[in-house]
Design an enzyme around this catalytic site. Structure first.
Site, short mmCIF file in Angstrom:
data_model
loop_
_atom_site.label_atom_id
_atom_site.label_comp_id
_atom_site.label_asym_id
_atom_site.label_seq_id
_atom_site.Cartn_x
_atom_site.Cartn_y
_atom_site.Cartn_z
N HIS A 209 -9.88 -1.78 -3.96
CA HIS A 209 -8.61 -2.14 -3.55
C HIS A 209 -7.76 -3.04 -4.10
O HIS A 209 -6.63 -2.98 -4.10
CB HIS A 209 -8.89 -2.69 -1.99
N HIS B 125 -1.71 -10.59 -5.83
CA HIS B 125 -0.20 -10.23 -5.63
C HIS B 125 0.65 -11.33 -6.78
O HIS B 125 1.57 -10.79 -7.18
CB HIS B 125 0.25 -10.28 -4.38
N ASP C 245 -3.77 -2.41 -4.94
CA ASP C 245 -2.81 -3.49 -4.84
C ASP C 245 -2.10 -3.56 -6.54
O ASP C 245 -0.73 -3.77 -6.40
CB ASP C 245 -3.30 -4.84 -4.49
N HIS D 138 0.89 -1.30 0.01
CA HIS D 138 0.05 0.23 -0.01
C HIS D 138 0.81 1.18 0.08
O HIS D 138 0.54 2.19 -0.48
CB HIS D 138 -0.79 -0.15 1.31
ZN LIG Z 1 -3.81 -4.67 -0.41
#
Ligand SMILES: [Zn+2]
Length: 301
Positions: free
Chosen positions: A245, A272, A249, A81
């Site tokens: 969100h 991710h 990311d 973040h």
């Molecule tokens: Zn995150």
């Protein structure tokens, strides 16, 4: 590789103290201006010799639910973040001094870092910023998740499709052309979330110790959202805070490539892992096209 504006750092030193989401340890951070061509770096001032770990995809050691960077056995984690805030606000060079391993969570979005950077102000630097213009399509897939990057000379445009399959009422899609204003207004305040079915695993792993009622929310089986501890109805900042969100990311993870990017990226159920693999692929392409400075190339892979 094309260049655009000059590089940027922050205008002064700013500090903050808070707990990380995973381990809950209180960590003090200082954001500091840095010279051109140094990139975003993290420094463990609590360890002998105050080792520095570059905020670069070459040092990603773990990407499960958060990003962990490691260099010479020294790690920092939960940096995504913070990386999103520098990417979103166009900061190229900055040092993050830390008194522990995990970056503070703040409110679970990137706002704690955005506020600090805005408080510090930005300083323009002479050397041009490196921006990689993607010249061919990249497709990466993993276990039903997919990320596609396509050429888009106009800038960075991101789309994310949130789809948990079993929670069919919760399909969300969002597209953003990434500019400083668009990031600040549409993405920066979106908080992290967890599927209700994943909470037990978190507790078993001893994680989530910094979770509060405010800094994340749960997505339940039926698509509703709850606060993480008391399981009250969550008050969301946007009806589609979850998909926003995921874009936050993605913005942070892509900046681990160490340069700006002109491309159109579409993520479907990705996270991710695929973000990091795409950032690696972008570095590889930039290197093969002879587009990376020695700073970015001179890292262990
Ligand atoms: Zn995150």
């Amino acid at each position: 590789m094309t260049t655009s504006r000059g590089q940027r750092t922050i205008g002064g030193v700013v500090e903050y103290k808070g707990r990380g989401l995973f381990h809950g340890q209180e960590v003090s951070i200082k954001l500091k201006p840095q010279p051109p061509n140094t990139g975003i770096r993290f420094q463990r001032v609590d360890l002998p010799g105050s080792p520095i770990i570059p905020g670069n995809v070459a040092y990603v050691k773990d990407h499960k639910r958060r990003i962990l960077l490691e260099k010479d056995g020294v790690a920092v984690e939960g940096i995504e973040h913070c990386m999103a805030s520098v990417a979103g606000l166009g900061i190229d060079n900055m040092l993050v001094e830390m008194t522990g391993k995990e970056v503070p969570a703040g409110d679970g979005s990137s706002m704690v870092f955005v506020r600090l950077i805005r408080e510090a102000g930005t300083v323009n630097q002479e050397p041009p910023r490196q921006v990689f213009t993607l010249s061919r399509a990249i497709t990466l897939e993993d276990n039903g998740a997919k990320i596609v990057a396509l050429p888009n000379d106009a800038g960075l445009e991101l789309t994310y499709h949130l789809d948990f399959k079993d929670r069919s009422s919760l399909k969300q899609s969002y597209t953003i052309s990434v500019t400083e204003d668009a990031f600040f207004e549409q993405i920066a305040t979106a908080r992290t979330f967890c599927l209700s079915s994943g909470v037990e695993e978190f507790i078993r792993l001893g994680l989530g110790r910094g979770v509060t009622e405010e800094n994340c929310f749960l997505i339940n089986e039926d698509g509703t959202t709850s606060t993480p501890i008391k399981r009250n109805k969550a008050v969301l900042r946007f009806a589609d805070e979850g998909v926003r969100h995921k874009l936050l990311d993605l913005i942070g993870d892509l900046f681990l490539a160490g340069m700006g990017l002109r491309a159109r990226v579409i993520g479907t159920r990705s996270g991710h892992l695929l973000n990091v693999l795409l950032a690696r692929k972008i570095v590889e392409l930039a290197q093969s096209e002879g587009c990376l400075s020695s700073k970015a190339v001179d890292v262990e892979v």
